[in-house]
Design an enzyme around this catalytic site. Structure first.
Site, PDB file in Angstrom:
ATOM      1  N   SER A  31       0.818  -1.084  -0.180  1.00 16.46           N
ATOM      2  CA  SER A  31      -0.031  -0.025  -0.028  1.00 16.46           C
ATOM      3  C   SER A  31       0.789   1.226   0.049  1.00 16.46           C
ATOM      4  CB  SER A  31      -0.975  -0.142   1.202  1.00 16.46           C
ATOM      5  OG  SER A  31      -2.038   0.859   1.113  1.00 16.46           O
ATOM      6  N   ASP A 168      -5.544  -3.873  -2.552  1.00 19.15           N
ATOM      7  CA  ASP A 168      -4.550  -3.550  -1.629  1.00 19.15           C
ATOM      8  C   ASP A 168      -3.820  -4.832  -0.970  1.00 19.15           C
ATOM      9  OD1 ASP A 168      -3.207  -2.577   0.719  1.00 19.15           O
ATOM     10  OD2 ASP A 168      -4.275  -0.754   0.687  1.00 19.15           O
TER      11      ASP A 168
END
Length: 272
Positions: A31, A168
């Protein structure tokens, strides 16, 4: 480690490492941690990254792009990108061949550079919704890997790479220490930016949704703790900031810098 806005603390950590001649040989991230790490692996310094942060959260729109009416209230380029992505999904414009504003921005940052050609070994992760498995990016276009690893659920649309639908990487592994070891790291330093699980009043758990939310928080906190313990050095950055709170990004950077300075002796000891 990922964590949205909290991930900007990695910039401060990198500055301390740079000042002390401790450039990493391997960078693994997920991320926002992967975004900062990927740019660092591509040659950006902490100062470069801080300038980018200042630019990203102060500009009114993407370079050369007129702001659509839907986005007249966006206050920064980051908000513009989120709203652009949301608009695409609302109007079903995110299919094959349609422009992805997030990917376009990342491409403008790093160009066509490939992960295997980076001066520093880099790896980031994502989760494939099709197979339910974690995916590691160790080669291919850097901007595509970064787009995949930062596909925060309900904020950005999933990234589509080949036959995969990617979310993610922090959904599955928010502290990819093992990925760093597999990439060749002999000593691992984890920047821990997750918010500790705190006691909450019983009156806040009244319905099924609140029970489910608390269960997810507990499971995520436990997973983070277990994975974090695999690192040789853990730098815990004290941040009471929500993942989308970019109101004071430089304060987050400074928190990371102070935490790294305080932990510098432990890092040096681990390396020796």
């Amino acid at each position: 480690m990922g964590g949205g806005a909290r991930g900007l603390a990695h910039i401060g950590v990198l500055r301390v490492l740079e000042k002390n001649g401790l450039a990493p040989d391997v960078i693994a991230g997920t991320s926002m941690g992967a975004l900062v790490g990927g740019l660092c692996a591509a040659g950006s310094s902490a100062d470069d990254l801080e300038r980018m942060v200042k630019d990203l959260y102060s500009r009114k729109r993407a370079p050369g792009t007129a702001r659509p009416k839907l986005m007249r209230r966006s206050r920064s380029l980051f908000e513009y990108l989120i709203l652009s992505d949301t608009k695409n999904r609302l109007f079903k414009a995110s299919g094959p061949g349609k422009k992805d504003p997030i990917e376009a921005y990342l491409r403008s940052c790093v160009g066509e550079v490939r992960i295997e050609a980076l001066p520093v070994k880099f790896v980031c992760n994502a989760v494939d919704l099709v197979t339910g498995r974690e995916v590691f990016f160790t080669n291919g276009k850097l901007y595509k890997a970064l787009r995949a690893t930062m596909s925060l659920p309900l904020v950005f649309a999933p990234a589509r790479v080949g036959g995969m639908v990617l979310l993610d990487g922090g959904v599955y592994d928010n502290a990819p220490v093992e990925a760093a070891r597999q990439a060749g790291a002999s000593v691992t330093v984890l920047v821990d930016i997750h918010k500790p699980l705190r006691r909450i009043p019983a009156k806040r758990i009244r319905n099924s949704f609140q029970v489910l939310q608390r269960m997810i928080e507990m499971a995520r906190a436990g997973m983070n703790e277990r994975r974090a313990r695999q690192a040789d050095v853990i730098l815990r950055v004290p941040l009471d900031v929500e993942i989308l709170d970019f109101s004071d990004p430089l304060r987050i950077v400074r928190k990371g810098e102070r935490t790294a300075a305080a932990g510098l002796a432990r890092i040096k000891a681990a390396l020796s």
